[in-house]
Design an enzyme around this catalytic site. Structure first.
Site, mmCIF file in Angstrom:
data_model
loop_
_atom_site.group_PDB
_atom_site.id
_atom_site.type_symbol
_atom_site.label_atom_id
_atom_site.label_comp_id
_atom_site.label_asym_id
_atom_site.label_seq_id
_atom_site.Cartn_x
_atom_site.Cartn_y
_atom_site.Cartn_z
ATOM 1 N N ALA A 169 0.801 -1.235 0.000
ATOM 2 C CA ALA A 169 0.000 0.000 0.000
ATOM 3 C C ALA A 169 0.830 1.280 0.000
ATOM 4 O O ALA A 169 0.266 2.363 0.178
ATOM 5 C CB ALA A 169 -0.973 0.015 1.183
ATOM 6 N N ASP A 170 2.145 1.186 -0.204
ATOM 7 C CA ASP A 170 2.965 2.403 -0.265
ATOM 8 C C ASP A 170 4.184 2.176 -1.155
ATOM 9 O O ASP A 170 5.292 2.596 -0.820
ATOM 10 C CB ASP A 170 3.396 2.826 1.140
#
Length: 512
Positions: free
Chosen positions: A273-274
């Site tokens: 997610a990053d």
């Protein structure tokens, strides 16, 4: 009555002019900044088009070292999970409309975690001969992880003098010590996530090989709230020695990162997610990338967010618990590297949770791979022209900062969000000659359907995209088979308009 109609018409015309000027002025500025910098300067010529008449003295040495690294990396049974497919059966829960899924509040789940902690007892015998964080048990309500005292080596890491502050942020501070990098964490949630992630990874058979391109902790200390890692020279964002001569090396590096993301999602059931250039740490030798790892798991979450994570720590005898937070689409990934499909949902429904878009491991995996494709896009621009890449990146970040600073209730936030998508579409279209005809048109159609008030402006932009020529210098990459595969990877990941759809093979079979 006539005056009301005329007033309404006048207001509509003014509104159209406002949006038209907004889009056209920004597009004109961005186009001019790119077109004025497509000629290679002397520095770019030296970096991207090496002259055979003046070869570097260390060329043979670098090539020999790179071949040695590559041979060593390929002799092990490396993962090749590069075909991400999704079953589209009607019975799958992922088929439901993401906008109709009930979103369980994090407050309610935190209350459940507190209740779970009261029911769980620590099994002290399990700590015997324990050397690494290990899963003890897993139920429908929680996952129990034990962290031994021996693993938190304070004498080697925490008690070492801090030589140099490498950086500081909202999550903590990073220092360079004799044994590597020690990160002082401000919040319990991140150190819990690191312990759980390591326990999750090491339970997979052959994890030492599969996790070779994931930056995992060397030591976790709950007493001092520190996590220690291996030191890397730089990250992909600050790497500036790009060269077309090293295309095979770059393609191989992104292939390894794809395998790491697939392992994290498909085997460990964790979404990063990053994914961003600043979170990809590398060791280099001039223009060659010797080793790359994906790090920074501050937003990393398990696919199944209903179970609480409970840590039993031998260091202080306390039991700690954490549950998954609600990651909204606007809170995932840096906006420059956010997948286009995710950016579309940010503009249309910014409070949407990623669990309403993705339900299965393969869908989360596709989302992370799309973010890696955005990283590869800006990386490849450096291969074409250093000045062009700087202009593009400067333009993107300026628009993205305006988008982030705008208040949610302000109508300009939607306008800037649309502009972010249009800029990204334009850059990929100029980079990948066949992208717009294959995938770009469908994204423009979705934008026009979602924002009919901007139809005329978007149609004008659509016409521009249809007539746009590739960046000057793309041909050099297309002539190289490894460069062609890199551009295909960018085109495929940028064209995803639904994470539930199969992504297909993203790289050809790796040949040594």
């Amino acid at each position: 009555m006539l005056s009301k109609i005329m007033a309404s018409k006048s207001q509509s015309v003014c509104s159209f002019k406002k949006y038209k000027n907004f889009f056209m002025n920004n597009v004109r500025l961005l186009r001019e900044s790119i077109l004025l910098n497509t000629n290679h300067d002397v520095v770019t010529e030296q970096k991207c088009h090496k002259s055979d008449q003046n070869p570097k003295r260390s060329r043979a040495k670098i090539q020999k070292r790179y071949n040695s690294e590559k041979k060593h990396a390929c002799c092990v049974s490396n993962l090749h999970l590069t075909c991400v497919e999704v079953s589209l059966s009607s019975s799958s829960p992922s088929q439901s409309d993401p906008r109709t899924v009930d979103n369980d509040s994090s407050v309610a789940r935190k209350k459940r975690v507190t209740a779970y902690l009261q029911q769980v007892e620590c099994d002290e015998d399990f700590f015997k001969d324990l050397r690494l964080p290990t899963k003890h048990s897993e139920t429908d309500k929680w996952t129990l992880v034990y962290v031994p005292r021996v693993f938190s080596d304070c004498d080697s890491y925490c008690a070492r003098p801090r030589k140099r502050l490498l950086g500081a942020g909202s999550y903590g501070e990073a220092y360079l010590t004799d044994r590597g990098v020690t990160k002082k964490v401000f919040s319990n949630s991140e150190i819990l996530a690191e312990a759980y992630m390591l326990a999750n990874i090491i339970q997979v058979e052959g994890w030492e090989i599969h996790a070779a391109h994931l930056r995992i902790a060397n030591s976790i200390c709950f007493r001092h709230n520190t996590v220690s890692y291996t030191f890397y020279k730089t990250d992909l964002y600050h790497f500036n020695a790009h060269s077309v001569d090293a295309l095979e090396n770059y393609r191989y590096t992104f292939r390894q990162l794809c395998d790491a993301i697939c392992f994290l999602n498909l085997r460990c059931k964790l979404v990063h997610a990053d994914v961003s250039a600043s979170n990809i740490l590398i060791n280099t030798d001039e223009e060659y990338i010797l080793h790359a790892v994906l790090g920074d798991y501050s937003l990393c979450s398990r696919h199944d967010r209903e179970r609480a994570i409970i840590i039993m720590n031998e260091n202080n005898g306390k039991s700690l618990g954490v549950c998954q937070s609600d990651l909204q689409v606007e809170g995932t990934y840096q906006i420059v590297y956010r997948p286009l499909h995710l950016m579309f949902w940010c503009v249309t429904m910014r409070t949407l949770s990623i669990w309403q878009l993705c339900r299965e491991a393969r869908e989360f995996c596709v989302m992370d791979l799309c973010a890696l494709g955005r990283v590869a896009t800006l990386f490849t621009l450096h291969l074409i022209s250093h000045e062009t890449s700087v202009s593009v990146r400067r333009g993107l970040f300026s628009v993205h900062k305006k988008y982030e600073k705008e208040k949610t209730a302000n109508g300009h936030k939607v306008e800037y969000g649309i502009h972010v998508i249009l800029n990204s579409l334009w850059i990929v279209t100029c980079l990948c000659p066949t992208f717009y005809k294959q995938s770009g048109i469908s994204m423009m159609t979705k934008l026009i359907e979602a924002f009919p008030q901007h139809e005329k402006c978007l149609n004008t932009y659509t016409k521009w995209l249809g007539e746009e020529l590739p960046f000057r210098g793309v041909g050099i990459i297309l002539e190289n088979k490894y460069g062609q595969e890199l551009l295909d990877f960018i085109s495929k990941t940028s064209g995803v308009d639904d994470f539930r759809k199969p992504l297909g093979p993203i790289f050809e079979t790796l040949t040594v």
